[in-house]
Design a protein around this motif. Sequence first.
Motif, PDB file in Angstrom:
ATOM      1  N   VAL A 197       0.856  -1.190   0.000  1.00 37.15           N
ATOM      2  CA  VAL A 197       0.000   0.000   0.000  1.00 37.15           C
ATOM      3  C   VAL A 197       0.891   1.239   0.000  1.00 37.15           C
ATOM      4  O   VAL A 197       1.902   1.284   0.702  1.00 37.15           O
ATOM      5  CB  VAL A 197      -0.889   0.011   1.262  1.00 37.15           C
ATOM      6  N   VAL A 198       0.562   2.233  -0.791  1.00 33.99           N
ATOM      7  CA  VAL A 198       1.233   3.536  -0.735  1.00 33.99           C
ATOM      8  C   VAL A 198       0.161   4.599  -0.494  1.00 33.99           C
ATOM      9  O   VAL A 198      -0.964   4.441  -0.962  1.00 33.99           O
ATOM     10  CB  VAL A 198       2.016   3.850  -2.036  1.00 33.99           C
ATOM     11  N   PRO A 199       0.460   5.679   0.238  1.00 30.49           N
ATOM     12  CA  PRO A 199       1.744   5.915   0.900  1.00 30.49           C
ATOM     13  C   PRO A 199       2.039   4.881   1.987  1.00 30.49           C
ATOM     14  O   PRO A 199       1.122   4.303   2.560  1.00 30.49           O
ATOM     15  CB  PRO A 199       1.577   7.322   1.494  1.00 30.49           C
ATOM     16  N   VAL A 200       3.325   4.657   2.254  1.00 27.47           N
ATOM     17  CA  VAL A 200       3.780   3.618   3.183  1.00 27.47           C
ATOM     18  C   VAL A 200       3.843   4.196   4.596  1.00 27.47           C
ATOM     19  O   VAL A 200       4.427   5.257   4.792  1.00 27.47           O
ATOM     20  CB  VAL A 200       5.204   3.117   2.829  1.00 27.47           C
ATOM     21  N   THR A 201       3.225   3.468   5.554  1.00 28.03           N
ATOM     22  CA  THR A 201       3.362   3.902   6.950  1.00 28.03           C
ATOM     23  C   THR A 201       4.435   3.062   7.641  1.00 28.03           C
ATOM     24  O   THR A 201       4.829   2.009   7.151  1.00 28.03           O
ATOM     25  CB  THR A 201       2.036   3.694   7.731  1.00 28.03           C
ATOM     26  N   GLU A 202       4.868   3.503   8.836  1.00 31.34           N
ATOM     27  CA  GLU A 202       5.914   2.781   9.575  1.00 31.34           C
ATOM     28  C   GLU A 202       5.429   1.415  10.055  1.00 31.34           C
ATOM     29  O   GLU A 202       6.215   0.567  10.419  1.00 31.34           O
ATOM     30  CB  GLU A 202       6.381   3.602  10.771  1.00 31.34           C
ATOM     31  N   GLN A 203       4.088   1.224  10.040  1.00 33.20           N
ATOM     32  CA  GLN A 203       3.561  -0.082  10.454  1.00 33.20           C
ATOM     33  C   GLN A 203       3.654  -1.117   9.337  1.00 33.20           C
ATOM     34  O   GLN A 203       3.415  -2.297   9.566  1.00 33.20           O
ATOM     35  CB  GLN A 203       2.076   0.034  10.873  1.00 33.20           C
ATOM     36  N   ALA A 204       3.988  -0.678   8.134  1.00 30.80           N
ATOM     37  CA  ALA A 204       4.058  -1.634   7.015  1.00 30.80           C
ATOM     38  C   ALA A 204       5.068  -2.730   7.342  1.00 30.80           C
ATOM     39  O   ALA A 204       6.117  -2.472   7.947  1.00 30.80           O
ATOM     40  CB  ALA A 204       4.455  -0.910   5.735  1.00 30.80           C
ATOM     41  N   ASP A 225       4.162   7.899   3.959  1.00 31.42           N
ATOM     42  CA  ASP A 225       3.168   8.515   4.843  1.00 31.42           C
ATOM     43  C   ASP A 225       4.002   9.229   5.915  1.00 31.42           C
ATOM     44  O   ASP A 225       4.809   8.588   6.587  1.00 31.42           O
ATOM     45  CB  ASP A 225       2.273   7.447   5.478  1.00 31.42           C
ATOM     46  N   THR A 226       3.841  10.527   6.056  1.00 33.78           N
ATOM     47  CA  THR A 226       4.730  11.291   6.951  1.00 33.78           C
ATOM     48  C   THR A 226       4.001  11.854   8.165  1.00 33.78           C
ATOM     49  O   THR A 226       4.501  12.766   8.832  1.00 33.78           O
ATOM     50  CB  THR A 226       5.362  12.483   6.171  1.00 33.78           C
ATOM     51  N   GLN A 227       2.837  11.275   8.481  1.00 33.63           N
ATOM     52  CA  GLN A 227       2.076  11.822   9.620  1.00 33.63           C
ATOM     53  C   GLN A 227       2.856  11.743  10.931  1.00 33.63           C
ATOM     54  O   GLN A 227       2.844  12.682  11.731  1.00 33.63           O
ATOM     55  CB  GLN A 227       0.742  11.068   9.770  1.00 33.63           C
ATOM     56  N   ARG A 228       3.538  10.604  11.142  1.00 30.06           N
ATOM     57  CA  ARG A 228       4.195  10.415  12.452  1.00 30.06           C
ATOM     58  C   ARG A 228       5.273  11.479  12.689  1.00 30.06           C
ATOM     59  O   ARG A 228       5.288  12.145  13.727  1.00 30.06           O
ATOM     60  CB  ARG A 228       4.806   9.024  12.550  1.00 30.06           C
ATOM     61  N   ILE A 229       6.163  11.715  11.755  1.00 34.35           N
ATOM     62  CA  ILE A 229       7.238  12.685  11.981  1.00 34.35           C
ATOM     63  C   ILE A 229       6.678  14.095  12.078  1.00 34.35           C
ATOM     64  O   ILE A 229       7.170  14.918  12.860  1.00 34.35           O
ATOM     65  CB  ILE A 229       8.322  12.577  10.876  1.00 34.35           C
ATOM     66  N   GLN A 230       5.611  14.361  11.349  1.00 35.30           N
ATOM     67  CA  GLN A 230       5.022  15.703  11.414  1.00 35.30           C
ATOM     68  C   GLN A 230       4.369  15.922  12.778  1.00 35.30           C
ATOM     69  O   GLN A 230       4.540  16.981  13.393  1.00 35.30           O
ATOM     70  CB  GLN A 230       4.005  15.891  10.276  1.00 35.30           C
ATOM     71  N   GLN A 231       3.698  14.893  13.277  1.00 36.46           N
ATOM     72  CA  GLN A 231       3.007  15.044  14.571  1.00 36.46           C
ATOM     73  C   GLN A 231       3.985  15.019  15.745  1.00 36.46           C
ATOM     74  O   GLN A 231       3.887  15.814  16.674  1.00 36.46           O
ATOM     75  CB  GLN A 231       1.953  13.931  14.736  1.00 36.46           C
ATOM     76  N   LEU A 232       5.000  14.133  15.686  1.00 37.12           N
ATOM     77  CA  LEU A 232       5.927  13.997  16.817  1.00 37.12           C
ATOM     78  C   LEU A 232       6.938  15.132  16.886  1.00 37.12           C
ATOM     79  O   LEU A 232       7.261  15.647  17.954  1.00 37.12           O
ATOM     80  CB  LEU A 232       6.681  12.665  16.707  1.00 37.12           C
ATOM     81  N   PHE A 233       7.478  15.530  15.726  1.00 34.09           N
ATOM     82  CA  PHE A 233       8.577  16.507  15.719  1.00 34.09           C
ATOM     83  C   PHE A 233       8.127  17.884  15.241  1.00 34.09           C
ATOM     84  O   PHE A 233       8.905  18.829  15.278  1.00 34.09           O
ATOM     85  CB  PHE A 233       9.715  16.055  14.780  1.00 34.09           C
ATOM     86  N   GLY A 234       6.902  17.948  14.707  1.00 38.53           N
ATOM     87  CA  GLY A 234       6.487  19.222  14.127  1.00 38.53           C
ATOM     88  C   GLY A 234       7.301  19.564  12.894  1.00 38.53           C
ATOM     89  O   GLY A 234       7.441  20.713  12.500  1.00 38.53           O
ATOM     90  N   TRP A 235       7.879  18.516  12.269  1.00 36.92           N
ATOM     91  CA  TRP A 235       8.745  18.712  11.096  1.00 36.92           C
ATOM     92  C   TRP A 235       7.947  18.536   9.818  1.00 36.92           C
ATOM     93  O   TRP A 235       7.057  17.697   9.734  1.00 36.92           O
ATOM     94  CB  TRP A 235       9.885  17.673  11.102  1.00 36.92           C
ATOM     95  N   SER A 236       8.256  19.332   8.802  1.00 38.58           N
ATOM     96  CA  SER A 236       7.769  19.060   7.446  1.00 38.58           C
ATOM     97  C   SER A 236       8.769  19.640   6.458  1.00 38.58           C
ATOM     98  O   SER A 236       9.496  20.591   6.772  1.00 38.58           O
ATOM     99  CB  SER A 236       6.376  19.676   7.240  1.00 38.58           C
ATOM    100  N   PRO A 237       8.822  19.042   5.244  1.00 36.66           N
ATOM    101  CA  PRO A 237       9.789  19.521   4.247  1.00 36.66           C
ATOM    102  C   PRO A 237       9.348  20.882   3.721  1.00 36.66           C
ATOM    103  O   PRO A 237       8.164  21.186   3.687  1.00 36.66           O
ATOM    104  CB  PRO A 237       9.746  18.447   3.167  1.00 36.66           C
ATOM    105  N   THR A 238      10.284  21.695   3.323  1.00 37.49           N
ATOM    106  CA  THR A 238       9.949  23.030   2.803  1.00 37.49           C
ATOM    107  C   THR A 238      10.431  23.239   1.365  1.00 37.49           C
ATOM    108  O   THR A 238      10.030  24.197   0.729  1.00 37.49           O
ATOM    109  CB  THR A 238      10.607  24.123   3.678  1.00 37.49           C
TER     110      THR A 238
END
Length: 327
Positions: free
Chosen positions: A125-132, A291-304
């Motif tokens: 499945v894409v996008p890929v989550t860390e649970q894959a 799937d980038t939800q985890r890093i965005q939620q945990l670190f408040g990070w997103s690419p610019t």
Amino acid sequence: MTTLITGGAGYIGSITSRLIRSTGRAVVVLDTLENGHRKAVGDAPFVQGDIADTELVERVCREHQVDEVVHFAAYKAVGESMENPAKYFQNNVTGSQKLFDALSRVGVNRVVFSSTAGIYGTPEVVPVTEQAEPRCESVYAETKLMIEKTLQWYSRTTNMRHVSLRYFNAAGAATDGTLGEDWRFSQNLIPHVMKAVMGASPALTVFGNDFPTPDGTGVRDYIHVEDLATAHVAALEYLRNNGDSVTCNVGTGFGTSVMEIIHATERVTGKNVPYTVAGRRAGDPAECYADTQRIQQLFGWSPTRSLDDIIASAFAWHSSHPLGHDS
Ligand code: WQD
């Protein structure tokens, strides 16, 4: 206090090392220079050596008052790993084990680890989550998964905490044109596109245009190397603030095809990208993006940075550094 950066003379390591220093942190780089380049280290404190040299690692940690580590050092050529598995298990897995052992002995308990989306293989499945479910299709990917698991056991049995960052496709160069990858040793798409557009190769070979994707070519998640670097800074901050051990995808969350990369390169550079279409490369999935939800939620990070930023920075770097840091 000081951040130890193993493999800090490499492409991603050197760009990340410079960013960490710019935040006011002291760093010390440990690199064998087998694949890295001394120039890429700049004026950062540097020790030439191997992560497997436990006495050296302990000495460096004590002398530099190391309190955290970013661990990049590894061999990363997928094809080579299938031809010489022993080299990859010895250097990547055993070397990392010895590194963690030395860190544990000197009480360094925060580690950010350079992992890879390669452990997903051909995702269902894409996008890929860390649970894959990990589906490693190369020795290289397997070594990265084994190191992730080693860190997870250190988390359960010692005071060590870690963040494993699963990189999607790192690309581009430092915006100021001073740091980048050496296309003489890379098998990745963007350096190959740059060679074709600059006439350093006759044409790009497109590995397959019969994938079940919108334009038939392979789809990946290309993330600017400077966005990758900011993710490491965010991971270090998270651990300094007592964050629990975690594994995170690092990507843009968007898929881009080979043909879209070709068209973006022609648009940004104003030059034609000559290419030929060949058969699929063994092991290549049709699509892989994060799937980038985890890093965005945990670190408040997103690419610019955008795809055009990737192309423009790669073009500027390779134009001025046809021999990498030997130019
Ligand atoms: C991207 C796309 C190719 C070259 C690998 C590793 C992964 C990570 C990143 C370390 C695919 C196509 C490529 C070319 C092409 N490395 N391509 N012509 O395979 O997604 O990932 O590098 O962590 O672990 O597996 O990257 O750049 O090789 O390929 O058509 O000359 O470009 O088929 O669709 P990949 P890539």
